[in-house]
Design a protein around this motif. Structure first.
Motif, PDB file in Angstrom:
ATOM      1  N   ILE A 225       0.867  -1.181   0.000  1.00 53.76           N
ATOM      2  CA  ILE A 225       0.000   0.000   0.000  1.00 53.76           C
ATOM      3  C   ILE A 225       0.903   1.230   0.000  1.00 53.76           C
ATOM      4  O   ILE A 225       1.833   1.323   0.800  1.00 53.76           O
ATOM      5  CB  ILE A 225      -0.928   0.003   1.224  1.00 53.76           C
ATOM      6  N   PRO A 226       0.656   2.190  -0.876  1.00 57.81           N
ATOM      7  CA  PRO A 226       1.509   3.382  -0.941  1.00 57.81           C
ATOM      8  C   PRO A 226       1.521   4.148   0.383  1.00 57.81           C
ATOM      9  O   PRO A 226       0.516   4.211   1.094  1.00 57.81           O
ATOM     10  CB  PRO A 226       0.872   4.232  -2.046  1.00 57.81           C
ATOM     11  N   SER A 227       2.657   4.738   0.692  1.00 59.85           N
ATOM     12  CA  SER A 227       2.796   5.445   1.963  1.00 59.85           C
ATOM     13  C   SER A 227       1.847   6.635   2.051  1.00 59.85           C
ATOM     14  O   SER A 227       1.406   6.991   3.139  1.00 59.85           O
ATOM     15  CB  SER A 227       4.235   5.882   2.191  1.00 59.85           C
ATOM     16  N   LEU A 228       1.500   7.246   0.918  1.00 56.76           N
ATOM     17  CA  LEU A 228       0.554   8.361   0.935  1.00 56.76           C
ATOM     18  C   LEU A 228      -0.794   7.908   1.499  1.00 56.76           C
ATOM     19  O   LEU A 228      -1.411   8.607   2.309  1.00 56.76           O
ATOM     20  CB  LEU A 228       0.378   8.933  -0.471  1.00 56.76           C
ATOM     21  N   ILE A 229      -1.252   6.731   1.119  1.00 55.90           N
ATOM     22  CA  ILE A 229      -2.525   6.213   1.624  1.00 55.90           C
ATOM     23  C   ILE A 229      -2.397   5.880   3.108  1.00 55.90           C
ATOM     24  O   ILE A 229      -3.302   6.157   3.897  1.00 55.90           O
ATOM     25  CB  ILE A 229      -2.978   4.988   0.805  1.00 55.90           C
TER      26      ILE A 229
ATOM     27  N   MET B 180       0.448  24.783   3.502  1.00 57.91           N
ATOM     28  CA  MET B 180       0.729  23.693   4.446  1.00 57.91           C
ATOM     29  C   MET B 180       0.764  22.342   3.737  1.00 57.91           C
ATOM     30  O   MET B 180       1.564  21.484   4.086  1.00 57.91           O
ATOM     31  CB  MET B 180      -0.301  23.669   5.571  1.00 57.91           C
ATOM     32  N   LEU B 181      -0.080  22.173   2.729  1.00 61.34           N
ATOM     33  CA  LEU B 181      -0.057  20.935   1.954  1.00 61.34           C
ATOM     34  C   LEU B 181       1.284  20.791   1.243  1.00 61.34           C
ATOM     35  O   LEU B 181       1.909  19.737   1.279  1.00 61.34           O
ATOM     36  CB  LEU B 181      -1.214  20.914   0.953  1.00 61.34           C
ATOM     37  N   LEU B 182       1.738  21.866   0.625  1.00 63.39           N
ATOM     38  CA  LEU B 182       3.038  21.838  -0.035  1.00 63.39           C
ATOM     39  C   LEU B 182       4.169  21.637   0.983  1.00 63.39           C
ATOM     40  O   LEU B 182       5.095  20.863   0.744  1.00 63.39           O
ATOM     41  CB  LEU B 182       3.274  23.138  -0.810  1.00 63.39           C
ATOM     42  N   ALA B 183       4.067  22.293   2.130  1.00 62.93           N
ATOM     43  CA  ALA B 183       5.117  22.196   3.146  1.00 62.93           C
ATOM     44  C   ALA B 183       5.202  20.804   3.762  1.00 62.93           C
ATOM     45  O   ALA B 183       6.252  20.428   4.300  1.00 62.93           O
ATOM     46  CB  ALA B 183       4.882  23.234   4.239  1.00 62.93           C
ATOM     47  N   SER B 184       4.140  20.027   3.680  1.00 58.66           N
ATOM     48  CA  SER B 184       4.160  18.691   4.261  1.00 58.66           C
ATOM     49  C   SER B 184       4.767  17.638   3.325  1.00 58.66           C
ATOM     50  O   SER B 184       4.823  16.471   3.666  1.00 58.66           O
ATOM     51  CB  SER B 184       2.752  18.273   4.669  1.00 58.66           C
ATOM     52  N   THR B 185       5.223  18.064   2.179  1.00 58.37           N
ATOM     53  CA  THR B 185       5.875  17.158   1.229  1.00 58.37           C
ATOM     54  C   THR B 185       7.386  17.298   1.353  1.00 58.37           C
ATOM     55  O   THR B 185       7.887  18.235   1.969  1.00 58.37           O
ATOM     56  CB  THR B 185       5.445  17.483  -0.217  1.00 58.37           C
TER      57      THR B 185
END
Length: 171
Positions: free
Chosen positions: A58-62, A117-122
């Motif tokens: 399962i992908p880590s994003l999920i 924040m979405l971008l910063a969490s990558t």
């Protein structure tokens, strides 16, 4: 003292239950904290009993999204003092009705912050930082200064939005 996980699966589950219920009580004497501890016990027990059957592919994003989703629900138990308020809040979270009034305004108003924040969490900001600052000390200082500025803006927004006391100030 409880035996940890060395005395079989049933005893391990009992120990987990005791630890999480006492962790809830440690945070406060309200029923919501017991529910919070019980909620995390159920999550961890299910993960312990059934995670072996979940494929490792399962992908880590999920996996991260699943964890954050369940943690978000856990905060509802932690933050609200009564069962009625918890039920109403969870019902509103999962009502699938369009937000209206102040809720819609808050979502629209915070879209820029959510996007940042979405971008910063990558991992992209970290790699960009290393590429930009390789051997350039002045740029590293500028990036640090901009981080302090961004933090200050976030704190000012939080303070200016409404009365939002730190959670533990209630005790």
């Amino acid at each position: 003292p409880l035996g940890g996980n060395r005395k079989g699966e049933v005893r391990t589950l009992f120990n987990m239950l005791a630890v999480w219920l006492f962790t809830g009580l440690w945070h406060g004497a309200g029923f919501n904290f017991l529910m919070w501890g019980g909620y995390y016990f159920i999550l961890l027990a299910c993960e312990r009993l059934f995670a072996k059957k979940i494929p490792k592919r399962i992908p880590s994003l999920i996996k991260h999204a699943y964890s954050l989703f369940l943690i978000l629900i856990g905060w509802v138990f932690f933050a609200l003092p009564s069962v009625g308020e918890i039920a109403a809040y969870l019902g509103k979270m999962f009502s699938f009705s369009a937000p209206y009034g102040n809720e819609l305004y808050q979502v629209i108003r915070n879209i820029p912050f959510l996007a940042v924040m979405l971008l910063a969490s990558t991992p992209y900001p970290k790699s960009a930082f290393y590429k930009l600052t390789k051997g350039r000390k002045g740029l590293s200082f500028a990036v640090s200064l901009s981080s302090i500025f961004a933090f200050t803006v976030c704190v000012a927004n939080l303070v200016g939005s409404s009365y939002n006391p730190f959670l533990y100030f209630r005790f």
